[in-house]
Write a protein that holds these residues in place. Sequence first.
Motif, short mmCIF file in Angstrom:
data_model
loop_
_atom_site.label_atom_id
_atom_site.label_comp_id
_atom_site.label_asym_id
_atom_site.label_seq_id
_atom_site.Cartn_x
_atom_site.Cartn_y
_atom_site.Cartn_z
N PRO A 1 90.97 -40.19 6.43
CA PRO A 1 89.98 -39.22 6.93
C PRO A 1 88.87 -39.96 7.68
N ALA A 2 88.45 -39.41 8.78
CA ALA A 2 87.40 -40.04 9.59
C ALA A 2 86.04 -39.71 9.01
N THR A 3 85.72 -40.32 7.86
CA THR A 3 84.46 -40.06 7.17
C THR A 3 83.81 -41.38 6.79
N SER A 4 82.51 -41.34 6.48
CA SER A 4 81.76 -42.55 6.16
C SER A 4 81.95 -42.99 4.72
N THR A 5 82.56 -42.17 3.89
CA THR A 5 82.91 -42.54 2.52
C THR A 5 84.37 -42.18 2.28
N PRO A 6 85.04 -42.85 1.34
CA PRO A 6 86.46 -42.54 1.11
C PRO A 6 86.64 -41.14 0.54
N ILE A 7 87.70 -40.50 0.95
CA ILE A 7 88.12 -39.22 0.38
C ILE A 7 89.48 -39.42 -0.26
N TYR A 8 89.55 -39.14 -1.56
CA TYR A 8 90.81 -39.28 -2.30
C TYR A 8 91.35 -37.88 -2.60
N GLU A 9 92.66 -37.78 -2.62
CA GLU A 9 93.30 -36.48 -2.85
C GLU A 9 94.48 -36.63 -3.79
N ILE A 10 94.58 -35.70 -4.72
CA ILE A 10 95.78 -35.57 -5.56
C ILE A 10 96.45 -34.25 -5.19
N THR A 11 97.69 -34.33 -4.74
CA THR A 11 98.40 -33.15 -4.28
C THR A 11 99.13 -32.47 -5.43
N GLU A 12 99.65 -31.29 -5.15
CA GLU A 12 100.41 -30.54 -6.16
C GLU A 12 101.62 -31.33 -6.63
N GLU A 13 102.29 -32.02 -5.72
CA GLU A 13 103.45 -32.82 -6.10
C GLU A 13 103.07 -33.94 -7.06
N GLU A 14 101.93 -34.61 -6.80
CA GLU A 14 101.49 -35.68 -7.69
C GLU A 14 101.05 -35.13 -9.04
N ILE A 15 100.44 -33.94 -9.05
CA ILE A 15 100.05 -33.31 -10.31
C ILE A 15 101.28 -33.02 -11.16
N GLN A 16 102.35 -32.54 -10.54
CA GLN A 16 103.58 -32.25 -11.28
C GLN A 16 104.17 -33.51 -11.89
N LYS A 17 104.06 -34.64 -11.19
CA LYS A 17 104.58 -35.90 -11.72
C LYS A 17 103.84 -36.32 -12.99
N GLN A 18 102.53 -36.05 -13.04
CA GLN A 18 101.72 -36.46 -14.19
C GLN A 18 101.96 -35.59 -15.41
#
Length: 697
Positions: A96-113
Amino acid sequence: MKLPCSLFWVVLLNLIFTAFSAVAEEAPQNSNPAVAKETLLRRLRQYRDSIPQLREVQPPTSAELLTQQLPTNETNPVIIDDEILIEVEGARDPFPATSTPIYEITEEEIQKQRPNSLAEVLRNLPGFAINDVGFGADIHTGTFYRGSSINQSVFLLNGRPINTNISTYHGGFDLNSIPVDAIERVELSSGTSSTLYGSEAFGGVVNIITKQGPEIPRFNGLAEFGSYDRSNYRASYGGTFGSLRLNFGYEEFSAENRYPVPEGAANRDAEGLLFNGDTATSNYYGSAILDLDGNNTLSLDAYKISSRRGLLYFGFPLQRDRLDHDVLNVGLSLRSLLGGSEDSILRTTLSYNQDYFSTYGPTQNIFYRQGILDSQSITARVEHEWQFNSTNNLRWGLDLRNRYLNGDVFSTAPNRIALNETEYRERFEGALFALNTWSVSDALQAELGFRQNFTSEYGSYFNPSVGLRWAASPNVALRGSWVSVQRNPGLDQLYVYDTVHNWLPNPDLEPETGSSWTAGVDVRFAANLLGQFTYFGSRLSDRLGIQFGRWANIGLVNTNGLEAALRWQIAPQWSTFLNYTYTDAKIASGIEQGLQLGFVPYSVAQLGIGYQSEGWQVNLFASYFSGARRAFFNNPGESNTDFSPSWLNLDLGVRVPLFSNLALTLFVENLADVAYEKSNRIYQPGRTYRIGITSDF
């Protein structure tokens, strides 16, 4: 009552935004469409003629306009007056073109957990140190982001705030209070995000986005059973019916948590088992999204939660206190494309939130005590996102909120009867905000924001923010941010006596104020290997805490840390991630000067390796926790400067497809079968199992 006034200003501002934006959009345009088209074609021909290679291109007999695709390497055609087809190749920025990092957890990753709570979702995000999750979880064991407490971060549901701002009676934001099955993805941001969503974001901003109805109607179900009488049931249904998208569901979770704990553990009964650690939660949720026309979309979502649990909080000999927590949240939102363009988007949101906390139990097994906090808020927000030219994007608007708090204190203990009371308090909060993102050049981007806050108790105050991002090369970007922050004391800390902990309120409390900053780099090591590295810091004055049994402003805290996140798609079926966070949160004044904040670990790390193919999933998760300062309620011989031991935990999740729409799930926690101390005197039981059936029709 301030609500009618608030609604009036929301409607008025909505009309002003609409009118102003419409005028601004029309101003640079030529009123004659034919002239505008000819001007555009003339400029494109000039661009074509300025490049010698393009002059030699022969006009094709026909041209086909292709739509933009999402792969990293793209070919984007441009047609000039049906004469020449120019193909421009480019690369999409993976960050993402932002001045701080943006982290994302997707639905697919949630299902894995295979999570049972939002806490289990967030613990695999960089910066988080979460202990109130899984076996032995208790709201006292701690949730911190970059060293800041849970009430020093902002939590959003579909872009609207849902924090309670309550600190006593275990009233901090409960990470179990969002139905997991309703979550589509979770986004974590910081820095200039506080300009948009709240100056109290010392840590970060967590935005929970819920699912919309799928195109094809679908039913999902899950039934899961596990060690120590754990059970989990979920059912949801969603679909699209013309211009209406629906999604609704139900979740139920319960666990007795009666497992062996060692001597010295909190709430260890005569049988050597954990006592009063049971929990039960039921959740109802739903959403409806209606496309009114091509430019306007109306959204309604709501959830209702009832939670019943025992409390541990490191007490001794045996704590029998209970916590009842009930939540109701309703949000209504209108998204409008002004002028029919994505360059000008108006969002108007109204929401209601209620958090009811009731803590009760015996005092010395002789007397009885109860504390009730009924917190309610009505929120209104108008935001206009405006790409008013090719290099500037402006997000600006108005936030309004009324908070209400009913507090009831009751005790039969003779030395507390005089403190029995019923308190009703109200707070109005408003803010004007603006954040402009300026693309100085193709490589350099600047962010400048401000948030002018207005409150009924603490007057007005100004919080600016700045951010920069420089794409030094196609694979490396440098970034940094600074933001001014302020968090006001909770209404309970100011006015309501805590009969459970025996803490007195203090109406003279000052806000926590300070600033936070980041500096970092985003690196694409390869097309399938991405890394984000961030230094973060903050300076918090007038920190709130307990001093001599009363809420007080007790000092200064300086925090510095490092955060690393790696994502590697090894092969189409194999992927891995690695997060590491180091946090030095030092108390800089008062009697604990020089000490690390209690329960904040120096180091946490998470590693995940996953395989996925044709419905099969195998995921291994590793978590490391360096230990945290015990701070209080210690065993004899232990000091409040001691740290609990470090631990390493391994979990395994497996999904086995039985049929096209039915699968078996297995989750094994703590593969090494080592009962470790999660936090001060709270223990994990060793290897445990969960097995279930999931369906999708």
